[in-house]
Design an enzyme around this catalytic site. Structure first.
Site, short mmCIF file in Angstrom:
data_model
loop_
_atom_site.label_atom_id
_atom_site.label_comp_id
_atom_site.label_asym_id
_atom_site.label_seq_id
_atom_site.Cartn_x
_atom_site.Cartn_y
_atom_site.Cartn_z
N ASP A 226 0.91 -1.15 0.00
CA ASP A 226 -0.01 0.04 0.01
C ASP A 226 0.94 1.33 -0.06
O ASP A 226 0.39 2.47 0.35
CB ASP A 226 -0.84 0.09 1.18
CG ASP A 226 -1.72 -1.20 1.24
OD1 ASP A 226 -2.10 -1.90 2.32
OD2 ASP A 226 -2.15 -1.63 0.24
N1 LIG Z 1 3.03 -6.41 -3.08
C1 LIG Z 1 1.69 -5.83 -3.01
N2 LIG Z 1 0.57 -6.82 -2.96
C2 LIG Z 1 -0.59 -6.36 -2.71
C3 LIG Z 1 -0.91 -5.04 -2.41
C4 LIG Z 1 0.36 -4.13 -2.32
O1 LIG Z 1 0.26 -2.91 -2.27
N3 LIG Z 1 1.57 -4.53 -2.56
N4 LIG Z 1 -2.19 -4.31 -1.97
C5 LIG Z 1 -3.11 -5.63 -1.50
C6 LIG Z 1 -4.29 -5.12 -1.27
N5 LIG Z 1 -4.56 -4.79 0.11
C7 LIG Z 1 -4.96 -3.55 0.35
O2 LIG Z 1 -5.33 -2.85 -0.48
C8 LIG Z 1 -4.34 -5.98 1.01
C9 LIG Z 1 -4.56 -7.09 0.86
C10 LIG Z 1 -4.29 -8.00 2.04
C11 LIG Z 1 -3.54 -7.84 3.01
C12 LIG Z 1 -3.31 -8.79 3.93
O3 LIG Z 1 -2.61 -8.46 5.03
N6 LIG Z 1 -4.06 -10.05 3.72
C13 LIG Z 1 -3.75 -11.10 4.41
C14 LIG Z 1 -2.34 -11.86 4.16
C15 LIG Z 1 -2.34 -12.38 2.79
C16 LIG Z 1 -1.12 -12.86 2.31
O4 LIG Z 1 -0.14 -13.19 3.09
O5 LIG Z 1 -0.80 -12.94 1.10
C17 LIG Z 1 -4.07 -11.12 6.03
O6 LIG Z 1 -5.47 -10.61 5.97
O7 LIG Z 1 -3.43 -11.57 6.84
C18 LIG Z 1 -3.29 -6.49 3.22
C19 LIG Z 1 -3.69 -5.47 2.15
C20 LIG Z 1 -3.01 -7.03 -2.66
N7 LIG Z 1 -1.72 -7.26 -2.77
#
Ligand SMILES: Nc1nc2c(c(=O)[nH]1)N[C@@H](CN(C=O)c1ccc(C(=O)N[C@@H](CCC(=O)O)C(=O)O)cc1)CN2
Length: 283
Positions: A226
């Site tokens: 983000d």
């Molecule tokens: N490299 C990036 N990947 C993603 C981004 C980014 O900015 N850089 N944005 C996300 C979307 N998102 C917020 O907009 C977001 C999605 C998911 C999570 C998160 O912590 N999800 C899981 C963990 C998932 C994993 O380990 O792959 C959780 O809830 O613990 C935070 C922000 C999309 N991808």
């Protein structure tokens, strides 16, 4: 409408750059349809400015090669796009459908001049709507090692010759390797007015903070969650009567419209990412 070229260029600010480019265009008998420019001087170092330019002009034989040669010689960073070639988009989605549907419908209506060549989901929820519009949907569950999941997704994108990946509430964090494959070509919608409430559950964070606005931010994806260059943002007023569920409900509309606007700016080639992790979004 006649086919045209769109030129995005940037270099150190100096006299004569605009004249140089307009001279080459005019010498080939091409009509300039639109011109926009912006000069940014560093806050701490007012001696060195950076010039950013955006041109639209008629396609004429020999002009592309002449421009490329001259701009390369002058060490001007540039990208030259042919308006006849639509951006090929891969839409990534998890469960929520509002941003995903918005992009599909705006492309279907021709409001966003692009082609959605495939959809990729780590859940099956959005398959039906994508396929109802003739968009192939690939289910790639995220319950396998990230490396294996991303290998499958990259292969799908390669097969479809994807130019731009749009994360329409795709809720898995992409690895550095994946992001580096598509530098400044992955657009995400974050469900907060960044830099507030980075990471997971931004509406819960906002409710706990007692905010009077919630918002959404569309940005290019980088390895830093983000933190990528912001393309578009918007907010909507809320108050103490909104619980987290209500914040999410009112936020969905803002998320969908902010993402759609960011995608439109990108496919119209109106965005330049500058060295400072910011964007210039031309009119
Ligand atoms: N490299 C990036 N990947 C993603 C981004 C980014 O900015 N850089 N944005 C996300 C979307 N998102 C917020 O907009 C977001 C999605 C998911 C999570 C998160 O912590 N999800 C899981 C963990 C998932 C994993 O380990 O792959 C959780 O809830 O613990 C935070 C922000 C999309 N991808």
């Amino acid at each position: 409408m006649k086919d045209k070229y769109i030129l995005l260029a940037s270099c150190k600010d100096q006299v004569g750059i605009t004249n140089l480019i307009t001279g080459i265009i005019s010498k080939h008998g091409s009509n300039i349809l639109h011109l926009d420019h912006f000069t940014e001087y560093d806050y701490d170092n007012s001696d060195e400015g950076q010039l950013y330019l955006r041109f639209e002009f008629e396609k004429v034989n020999g002009l592309k090669a002449a421009l490329e040669s001259e701009l390369e010689q002058k060490n001007i960073d540039f990208e030259l796009f042919d308006s006849a070639l639509n951006t090929k988009i891969a839409l990534f989605v998890s469960k929520e459908d509002h941003a995903f549907n918005e992009i599909l419908l705006r492309v279907e209506r021709g409001e966003i001049p692009a082609e959605i060549v495939c959809a990729v989901g780590n859940h099956e929820d959005n398959r039906h709507f994508a396929e109802s519009l003739g968009v192939p949907f690939y289910y790639v569950p995220s319950n396998e090692p990230k490396e294996k999941v991303e290998e499958k997704m990259l292969a799908i994108c390669d097969d479809h010759e994807v130019d731009l990946i749009v994360l329409a509430k795709y809720m898995q964090i992409l690895s550095d390797d994946f992001v580096n494959h598509y530098k400044d070509r992955i657009i995400n919608i974050h469900h907060s007015f960044l830099p507030s409430f980075i990471g997971a559950n931004p509406y819960k964070q906002a409710w706990k903070r007692g905010v009077k606005f919630v918002g959404a931010t569309s940005h290019y994806v980088t390895a830093d969650l983000d933190e990528g260059p912001i393309i578009e943002q918007n907010v909507i007023r809320v108050n103490h009567r909104y619980d987290v569920k209500s914040l999410k409900k009112i936020g969905r509309h803002v998320e969908a419209t902010v993402l759609a606007q960011a995608v439109e700016y990108h496919v119209l080639h109106k965005v330049i990412v500058n060295h400072g992790n910011k964007t210039i979004v031309f009119d």
